[in-house]
Design a protein around this motif. Structure first.
Motif, PDB file in Angstrom:
ATOM      1  N   LYS A  69       0.826  -1.207   0.000  1.00 61.98           N
ATOM      2  CA  LYS A  69       0.000   0.000   0.000  1.00 61.98           C
ATOM      3  C   LYS A  69       0.856   1.251   0.000  1.00 61.98           C
ATOM      4  O   LYS A  69       1.859   1.346   0.711  1.00 61.98           O
ATOM      5  CB  LYS A  69      -0.912   0.000   1.221  1.00 61.98           C
ATOM      6  CG  LYS A  69      -1.950   1.105   1.206  1.00 61.98           C
ATOM      7  CD  LYS A  69      -2.957   0.926   2.327  1.00 61.98           C
ATOM      8  CE  LYS A  69      -4.057   1.974   2.245  1.00 61.98           C
ATOM      9  NZ  LYS A  69      -5.074   1.785   3.302  1.00 61.98           N
ATOM     10  N   ASN A  70       0.469   2.222  -0.790  1.00 64.24           N
ATOM     11  CA  ASN A  70       1.172   3.505  -0.880  1.00 64.24           C
ATOM     12  C   ASN A  70       0.264   4.592  -0.322  1.00 64.24           C
ATOM     13  O   ASN A  70      -0.757   4.937  -0.922  1.00 64.24           O
ATOM     14  CB  ASN A  70       1.527   3.797  -2.336  1.00 64.24           C
ATOM     15  CG  ASN A  70       2.296   5.096  -2.505  1.00 64.24           C
ATOM     16  OD1 ASN A  70       2.552   5.807  -1.538  1.00 64.24           O
ATOM     17  ND2 ASN A  70       2.656   5.412  -3.731  1.00 64.24           N
ATOM     18  N   ARG A  71       0.624   5.138   0.817  1.00 66.38           N
ATOM     19  CA  ARG A  71      -0.193   6.158   1.470  1.00 66.38           C
ATOM     20  C   ARG A  71       0.137   7.573   0.993  1.00 66.38           C
ATOM     21  O   ARG A  71      -0.482   8.531   1.453  1.00 66.38           O
ATOM     22  CB  ARG A  71      -0.041   6.066   2.991  1.00 66.38           C
ATOM     23  CG  ARG A  71      -0.722   4.849   3.612  1.00 66.38           C
ATOM     24  CD  ARG A  71      -0.632   4.843   5.120  1.00 66.38           C
ATOM     25  NE  ARG A  71      -1.486   3.821   5.707  1.00 66.38           N
ATOM     26  CZ  ARG A  71      -2.758   4.014   6.032  1.00 66.38           C
ATOM     27  NH1 ARG A  71      -3.314   5.203   5.827  1.00 66.38           N
ATOM     28  NH2 ARG A  71      -3.485   3.034   6.553  1.00 66.38           N
ATOM     29  N   THR A  72       1.136   7.710   0.137  1.00 64.14           N
ATOM     30  CA  THR A  72       1.478   9.038  -0.411  1.00 64.14           C
ATOM     31  C   THR A  72       1.555   8.945  -1.937  1.00 64.14           C
ATOM     32  O   THR A  72       2.617   9.124  -2.526  1.00 64.14           O
ATOM     33  CB  THR A  72       2.800   9.539   0.170  1.00 64.14           C
ATOM     34  OG1 THR A  72       3.833   8.559  -0.110  1.00 64.14           O
ATOM     35  CG2 THR A  72       2.715   9.767   1.656  1.00 64.14           C
ATOM     36  N   PRO A  73       0.442   8.651  -2.603  1.00 64.03           N
ATOM     37  CA  PRO A  73       0.485   8.441  -4.057  1.00 64.03           C
ATOM     38  C   PRO A  73       0.751   9.710  -4.859  1.00 64.03           C
ATOM     39  O   PRO A  73       1.014   9.630  -6.060  1.00 64.03           O
ATOM     40  CB  PRO A  73      -0.909   7.876  -4.363  1.00 64.03           C
ATOM     41  CG  PRO A  73      -1.782   8.424  -3.275  1.00 64.03           C
ATOM     42  CD  PRO A  73      -0.911   8.472  -2.051  1.00 64.03           C
ATOM     43  N   ILE A  74       0.685  10.885  -4.213  1.00 68.88           N
ATOM     44  CA  ILE A  74       0.900  12.124  -4.961  1.00 68.88           C
ATOM     45  C   ILE A  74       2.381  12.508  -5.030  1.00 68.88           C
ATOM     46  O   ILE A  74       2.752  13.429  -5.750  1.00 68.88           O
ATOM     47  CB  ILE A  74       0.117  13.297  -4.335  1.00 68.88           C
ATOM     48  CG1 ILE A  74       0.634  13.578  -2.917  1.00 68.88           C
ATOM     49  CG2 ILE A  74      -1.365  13.008  -4.329  1.00 68.88           C
ATOM     50  CD1 ILE A  74       0.048  14.838  -2.297  1.00 68.88           C
ATOM     51  N   SER A  75       3.245  11.818  -4.294  1.00 66.19           N
ATOM     52  CA  SER A  75       4.665  12.188  -4.281  1.00 66.19           C
ATOM     53  C   SER A  75       5.371  11.616  -5.510  1.00 66.19           C
ATOM     54  O   SER A  75       5.062  10.528  -5.978  1.00 66.19           O
ATOM     55  CB  SER A  75       5.336  11.679  -2.997  1.00 66.19           C
ATOM     56  OG  SER A  75       5.248  10.274  -2.923  1.00 66.19           O
ATOM     57  N   PHE A  76       6.324  12.379  -6.022  1.00 68.09           N
ATOM     58  CA  PHE A  76       7.063  11.943  -7.202  1.00 68.09           C
ATOM     59  C   PHE A  76       8.385  12.693  -7.284  1.00 68.09           C
ATOM     60  O   PHE A  76       8.622  13.676  -6.574  1.00 68.09           O
ATOM     61  CB  PHE A  76       6.244  12.201  -8.479  1.00 68.09           C
ATOM     62  CG  PHE A  76       6.006  13.662  -8.764  1.00 68.09           C
ATOM     63  CD1 PHE A  76       6.881  14.394  -9.553  1.00 68.09           C
ATOM     64  CD2 PHE A  76       4.904  14.310  -8.222  1.00 68.09           C
ATOM     65  CE1 PHE A  76       6.667  15.737  -9.806  1.00 68.09           C
ATOM     66  CE2 PHE A  76       4.680  15.659  -8.468  1.00 68.09           C
ATOM     67  CZ  PHE A  76       5.560  16.373  -9.264  1.00 68.09           C
ATOM     68  N   ARG A  77       9.252  12.224  -8.167  1.00 66.03           N
ATOM     69  CA  ARG A  77      10.521  12.881  -8.465  1.00 66.03           C
ATOM     70  C   ARG A  77      10.668  12.973  -9.981  1.00 66.03           C
ATOM     71  O   ARG A  77      10.488  11.976 -10.688  1.00 66.03           O
ATOM     72  CB  ARG A  77      11.706  12.090  -7.892  1.00 66.03           C
ATOM     73  CG  ARG A  77      11.725  11.966  -6.388  1.00 66.03           C
ATOM     74  CD  ARG A  77      12.066  13.287  -5.720  1.00 66.03           C
ATOM     75  NE  ARG A  77      12.271  13.128  -4.293  1.00 66.03           N
ATOM     76  CZ  ARG A  77      11.296  13.110  -3.393  1.00 66.03           C
ATOM     77  NH1 ARG A  77      10.041  13.218  -3.783  1.00 66.03           N
ATOM     78  NH2 ARG A  77      11.563  12.962  -2.101  1.00 66.03           N
ATOM     79  N   LYS A  78      11.000  14.153 -10.475  1.00 67.29           N
ATOM     80  CA  LYS A  78      11.273  14.334 -11.897  1.00 67.29           C
ATOM     81  C   LYS A  78      12.575  15.103 -12.050  1.00 67.29           C
ATOM     82  O   LYS A  78      12.760  16.148 -11.434  1.00 67.29           O
ATOM     83  CB  LYS A  78      10.133  15.071 -12.596  1.00 67.29           C
ATOM     84  CG  LYS A  78       8.948  14.200 -12.925  1.00 67.29           C
ATOM     85  CD  LYS A  78       8.007  14.873 -13.913  1.00 67.29           C
ATOM     86  CE  LYS A  78       6.899  13.915 -14.331  1.00 67.29           C
ATOM     87  NZ  LYS A  78       6.019  14.526 -15.360  1.00 67.29           N
TER      88      LYS A  78
END
Length: 299
Positions: free
Chosen positions: A272-281
């Motif tokens: 489960k991913n509780r922070t689906p809005i986090s990303f790196r570009k």
């Protein structure tokens, strides 16, 4: 006679002397062992360039520097930098989510801004803050060598290198034109292709290294894509003068998942991913040119 001898060596006075001598004997053996290990690890033939930006014998450097050469890197084909960096004694990397990492050199695990990251001696990141993405856009699996100075760097790097210096040295063109390819994958949506080609013609040398990675990840919303390229053009107009031009391009797109799972999720639903809005570009282009001229030794 044997009875007298056994009584003598087993007397309280002799036992007391042995007890007093044991720490000294143990310390002596430890120093001898460490000396032999150090001599074995630091071969006089090993070359480093990090300390002064000039090639020199590791044996003569007044610092503790670990070196991993390109042959060992190519054999290991590390998926994550920690899989190759941890072959250097005193260096540890925590494998965080995706391609993130936490480097610790001769210290407990921490998030302090202590290390300077270089590529051919040129910093890849601003210093002064901790960076888990410091090797995001550095082509570690296709490096020519890796050098890690453990402890404060030389005066050349100053306060930017409090706890250590990490230097990724890009590979040079081969004497003859040649190439290589490596393709790997897995059933969980992982794919990587490593491609290299280059050679020399006259006073010019050319080399290209391409690194393509796609990883769907084992957790929800945790996909990662990376494209890295290193292009080298060397010019050697004379034995004393050489020019090395290096272009690095990178594109990284990674969905990141935090580690904030509650106990129930950790036991029953670890994907489960509780922070689906986090990303790196990351989109980066770096170029540097190194010119070297060897002066007459008489000067």
């Amino acid at each position: 006679m044997s009875g007298l001898s056994g009584g003598f060596w087993g007397s309280p006075e002799i036992i007391k002397i042995w007890r007093n001598c044991l720490p000294i004997i143990g310390l002596t053996l430890t120093v001898c062992l460490l000396g032999s290990v150090s001599t074995f690890a630091a071969s006089p033939e090993e070359i480093t360039v990090t300390g002064t930006r000039e090639a020199g014998r590791r044996f003569d450097a007044p610092e503790s520097t670990g070196v991993i050469y390109g042959v060992e890197i190519a054999e290991a084909r590390p998926t994550h930098p920690s899989e190759i960096f941890e072959r250097i004694p005193g260096v540890h990397q925590v494998w965080l989510n995706g391609d993130h990492h936490t480097t610790v050199i001769r210290q407990p695990i921490n998030f302090n801004p202590l290390y300077l990251y270089l590529e051919n001696g040129v910093p890849t990141r601003p210093t002064g803050f901790f960076e888990t993405n410091a090797l995001f856009d550095v082509n570690v699996p296709q490096a020519g060598s890796i050098e890690v100075t453990k402890g404060p760097g030389t005066a050349l790097y100053g306060s930017d290198a409090i706890g250590g210096v990490v230097n990724i040295v890009t590979p040079l063109p081969t004497e003859e034109f040649s190439g290589s390819a490596s393709i790997e994958g897995s059933s969980r949506g992982y794919f990587r292709g490593l491609f290299s080609a280059g050679g020399r013609r006259g006073e010019h040398g050319f080399r290209g290294d391409l690194n393509f990675v796609q990883d769907d990840g084992w957790r929800d919303n945790n996909k990662s894509e990376r494209q890295l390229g290193t292009f080298t053009w060397t010019i050697d107009p004379s034995p004393e003068f050489s020019i090395r031009n290096v272009l690095m391009v990178a594109q990284v797109d990674q969905d990141s998942s935090g580690s904030n799972l509650n106990p129930d999720d950790f036991r029953n639903n670890p994907k489960k991913n509780r922070t689906p809005i986090s990303f790196r570009k990351v989109d980066s282009v770096r170029f540097h040119s190194i010119m070297e001229y060897e002066l007459d030794e008489a000067l």
